[in-house]
Design an enzyme around this catalytic site. Sequence first.
Site, short mmCIF file in Angstrom:
data_model
loop_
_atom_site.label_atom_id
_atom_site.label_comp_id
_atom_site.label_asym_id
_atom_site.label_seq_id
_atom_site.Cartn_x
_atom_site.Cartn_y
_atom_site.Cartn_z
NE ARG A 1 -2.16 -2.45 2.67
CZ ARG A 1 -2.32 -2.96 3.97
NH1 ARG A 1 -3.17 -2.57 4.52
NH2 ARG A 1 -1.64 -4.08 4.35
CD GLU B 1 1.94 -11.81 16.94
OE1 GLU B 1 1.24 -10.95 15.93
OE2 GLU B 1 1.17 -12.17 17.87
P1 AMP Z 1 5.12 -3.27 11.17
O1 AMP Z 1 6.21 -3.66 10.40
O2 AMP Z 1 4.74 -3.87 12.37
O3 AMP Z 1 5.11 -1.70 11.56
O4 AMP Z 1 3.84 -3.20 10.33
C1 AMP Z 1 3.66 -2.63 9.19
C2 AMP Z 1 3.13 -3.17 7.87
O5 AMP Z 1 2.09 -4.10 8.11
C3 AMP Z 1 2.50 -2.21 7.06
O6 AMP Z 1 3.00 -2.24 5.71
C4 AMP Z 1 1.05 -2.31 7.26
O7 AMP Z 1 0.41 -2.22 5.76
C5 AMP Z 1 0.88 -3.66 7.77
N1 AMP Z 1 0.02 -3.74 9.12
C6 AMP Z 1 0.34 -4.03 10.33
N2 AMP Z 1 -0.62 -3.78 10.84
C7 AMP Z 1 -1.76 -3.50 10.49
C8 AMP Z 1 -3.17 -3.23 10.58
N3 AMP Z 1 -3.61 -3.33 12.01
N4 AMP Z 1 -3.94 -2.67 9.80
C9 AMP Z 1 -3.24 -2.48 8.68
N5 AMP Z 1 -2.19 -2.90 8.13
C10 AMP Z 1 -1.39 -3.37 9.06
#
Ligand code: AMP
Length: 176
Positions: A64, A101
Amino acid sequence: MSLATREEIAQAIRNVPDFPKPGIQFKDITPVLLDSRLLDSTIEHLIAAARGRRVDKVVGIDARGFIFGAAAALKLGAGFVPVRKKGKLPWATHEESYDLEYGSATVAIHVDAVKPGERVLLVDDLLATGGTAAAAVKLLQRLGAEIIGISFLIELGFLNGRSRLGTHPVEAVIRY
Ligand code: AMP
């Protein structure tokens, strides 16, 4: 066409419980994309801190981040660079792995996507734990990029992902 407020944009974001697995509150940004005024305003808010500054490349994170990043690049008069999941880019790449995770993920960038000293704005739709964006930052540092900012549409502040992004200025249009 008047700029939509952050509140209007926030109202359009759809919360989908238990997607893609139980316990996750998925932030669905597709309703924002459906409406040209909301979409344009979202990009305006996303690039607000970078407006008027020199930006050579906007870097968007799979998938996205490509939508918002490419639109931001057009508005800023910059080129666009995709950071993709491993195995998708056809040319020579640098790769960075990070922990999820469960298990791990790897992101990649073309070795010639950013030249040393180029000024980049990193963009993604959502900051959660910060693992993905931190890996993208490492890729950009390996290429010698000057990161002028990191912009997200949504920040899940309670996960404190920005603590993993060093001293780079982090902006978010909407915070939960
Ligand atoms: P992180 O690496 O944990 O910061 O996760 C970020 C990536 O995971 C981004 O590219 C988001 O598109 C996706 N993502 C993580 N959590 C969500 C959520 N609750 N809703 C939508 N997309 C998420």
